[in-house]
Structures are given as C-alpha cells and as structure tokens.
Design a protein around this motif. Structure first.
Motif, PDB file in Angstrom:
ATOM      1  N   HIS A  43      25.798 -21.109   0.901  1.00 46.12           N
ATOM      2  CA  HIS A  43      26.222 -19.776   1.327  1.00 46.12           C
ATOM      3  C   HIS A  43      27.493 -19.416   0.568  1.00 46.12           C
ATOM      4  O   HIS A  43      28.448 -20.192   0.562  1.00 46.12           O
ATOM      5  N   ILE A  94      30.317 -16.138  -0.392  1.00 47.88           N
ATOM      6  CA  ILE A  94      30.841 -14.790  -0.160  1.00 47.88           C
ATOM      7  C   ILE A  94      31.443 -14.287  -1.459  1.00 47.88           C
ATOM      8  O   ILE A  94      32.172 -15.008  -2.139  1.00 47.88           O
ATOM      9  N   ASN A  95      31.117 -13.070  -1.806  1.00 43.54           N
ATOM     10  CA  ASN A  95      31.566 -12.458  -3.054  1.00 43.54           C
ATOM     11  C   ASN A  95      32.979 -11.898  -2.879  1.00 43.54           C
ATOM     12  O   ASN A  95      33.178 -10.915  -2.167  1.00 43.54           O
ATOM     13  N   ASN A  96      33.970 -12.517  -3.516  1.00 50.23           N
ATOM     14  CA  ASN A  96      35.356 -12.059  -3.347  1.00 50.23           C
ATOM     15  C   ASN A  96      35.715 -10.884  -4.255  1.00 50.23           C
ATOM     16  O   ASN A  96      36.870 -10.468  -4.306  1.00 50.23           O
ATOM     17  N   HIS A 142      28.412  -7.465   9.415  1.00 50.01           N
ATOM     18  CA  HIS A 142      28.349  -8.853   8.962  1.00 50.01           C
ATOM     19  C   HIS A 142      29.522  -9.697   9.414  1.00 50.01           C
ATOM     20  O   HIS A 142      29.511 -10.915   9.227  1.00 50.01           O
ATOM     21  N   ILE A 174      32.348  -9.684   8.019  1.00 49.20           N
ATOM     22  CA  ILE A 174      33.084 -10.067   6.810  1.00 49.20           C
ATOM     23  C   ILE A 174      34.159  -9.023   6.544  1.00 49.20           C
ATOM     24  O   ILE A 174      33.857  -7.857   6.295  1.00 49.20           O
ATOM     25  N   THR A 179      38.164 -12.675   4.976  1.00 54.95           N
ATOM     26  CA  THR A 179      37.013 -13.521   4.667  1.00 54.95           C
ATOM     27  C   THR A 179      36.695 -13.469   3.178  1.00 54.95           C
ATOM     28  O   THR A 179      36.385 -14.487   2.557  1.00 54.95           O
ATOM     29  N   GLY A 219      36.270 -16.294  -0.643  1.00 54.44           N
ATOM     30  CA  GLY A 219      35.020 -16.374  -1.377  1.00 54.44           C
ATOM     31  C   GLY A 219      35.193 -16.746  -2.839  1.00 54.44           C
ATOM     32  O   GLY A 219      36.248 -17.211  -3.269  1.00 54.44           O
ATOM     33  N   ASN A 253      24.556 -13.441   9.633  1.00 52.58           N
ATOM     34  CA  ASN A 253      25.094 -13.557   8.285  1.00 52.58           C
ATOM     35  C   ASN A 253      23.998 -14.042   7.353  1.00 52.58           C
ATOM     36  O   ASN A 253      22.883 -14.348   7.802  1.00 52.58           O
ATOM     37  N   SER A 306      27.495 -11.100   0.421  1.00 52.73           N
ATOM     38  CA  SER A 306      27.303 -12.542   0.493  1.00 52.73           C
ATOM     39  C   SER A 306      25.853 -12.873   0.171  1.00 52.73           C
ATOM     40  O   SER A 306      24.964 -12.021   0.266  1.00 52.73           O
TER      41      SER A 306
END
Length: 201
Positions: free
Chosen positions: A56, A58-60, A72, A74, A78, A82, A170, A38
């Motif tokens: 912010h 989040i890398n999916n 984290h 995650i 989660t 992202g 985070n 993230s």
C-alpha cells in the motif's frame, strides 16, 4: 478485457492462475485532471490471498486532495508520510507482467493507472484484466435479476456472498475486499466444476 488476446490464457483454469488485485483511491473520476491519492495491491495464487506480499502506497505528490480527507481519511499529514507516485508505479510495474489483473470497476481504475504508467514511461503488459463488478453484472443478468443502480458497489456485491463488511475505507482494504469477492464469485460460478478464465470475462 484482454490487451493481447492469448488463447492459452483464455483456456487457463482460473483456480490455478496468479492474479494481482489492485485498488486506487482518487481525487475524482476524470483520469485526465484528477489524481491518484493511494494505490494498493493484493496477490492471489492458487486461490490463496498472499497476505505477506500485499502493498500500500500513498502518493505524496498530490496537488489537490479535494474530498479525499472525507472519503479516504487521507489528509496533508498522511500525504507527508507517502512516497512519489512513480516509486510505487515502478514496484507495481515489475509485478504485473504475466499476471492477470483484477479491479472492481476496472474502467475507472485502469484508466488512471494506464495513464500514470504512460506518463512515467513504464511499459505494462498484463496478461488480461478481470473486473469483479462486470463478473457480478453478468452473473445477475444470467439469473434474470433486476440490476439496481447501486447493486454493483463493492459492499453490495460482497453482501450477496455473505462476506463481512469492512468499515475502513482505503486502497488496501478495498483491494483485499475485492480479492475476497473474486474468490467467492469464482467458486459460486464454478459450483465445483472446472472454470476457465474466459468464463469470467
């Protein structure tokens, strides 16, 4: 660190400068094999944290979370909420030109971010990069203090300035914590006198 030395930037008043504080959550410490989980950023303008402009992501597309669920919070659920990392990088890339970036441990985070920008084919031209961890190291060294191995963690640095402890861990929380730390450091070092960017490098 100054990617392109610029005398005007070095001589700028640090209290009248725009910054972008960035934090990453990672699957490990090796930029060549680990991944960005993230990314978050917090703008500072004229000593004010711009809450409404914080972001912010989040890398999916993370392939292996490793210990991220533990460190984290995650997990795969989660991640599903992202966006692809490149989407976040494109948004960030539009913000960093002509800005001074701030990290806590820029050697780690900037190595990941620079590599990610290069892979995405995105040019990045920050004016300069400041590191709250290095700022604190120099400040303590000038005072002749013994610098313990864990004394430069974000939480321990904040404690010296009596900043509140953040329980949530985070990227956005840490970026906000770093922004607050930077403002506290600058005011402590300046002691009411003018402070130039070069004095923080």
């Amino acid at each position: 660190m100054l990617p392109e030395k610029d005398a005007d930037i070095l001589k700028a008043n640090c209290f009248k400068t725009d910054y972008l504080v960035i934090d990453l959550e990672l699957t490990g410490l090796n930029a060549k094999q680990d991944e960005i989980v993230s990314i978050a950023w917090v703008p500072i303008s004229h000593q004010r944290i711009q809450i409404g402009s914080c972001q912010h992501f989040i890398n999916n597309q993370v392939n292996n979370l490793n210990q991220s669920p533990v460190f984290h919070g995650i997990d795969s659920d989660t991640l599903a909420e992202g966006v692809p990392l490149n989407e976040a990088l494109k948004i960030l890339n539009e913000l960093i030109d002509d800005k001074i970036l701030i990290f806590h441990n820029q050697e780690l985070d900037w190595s990941f971010l620079r590599l990610a920008f290069n892979k995405a084919g995105l040019l990045h031209k920050p004016l300069a990069i400041l590191d709250t961890m290095q700022i604190e190291h120099k400040r303590l060294a000038r005072q002749g203090q013994v610098i313990a191995q864990d004394s430069l963690t974000l939480n321990n640095c904040r404690e010296r300035y009596r900043l509140p402890e953040y329980s949530c861990h985070n990227a956005l929380t840490d970026a906000m914590a770093t922004a607050e730390l930077f403002l506290a450091q600058a005011n402590q070092i300046s002691r009411g006198k003018p402070l130039l960017i070069k004095h923080l490098m």
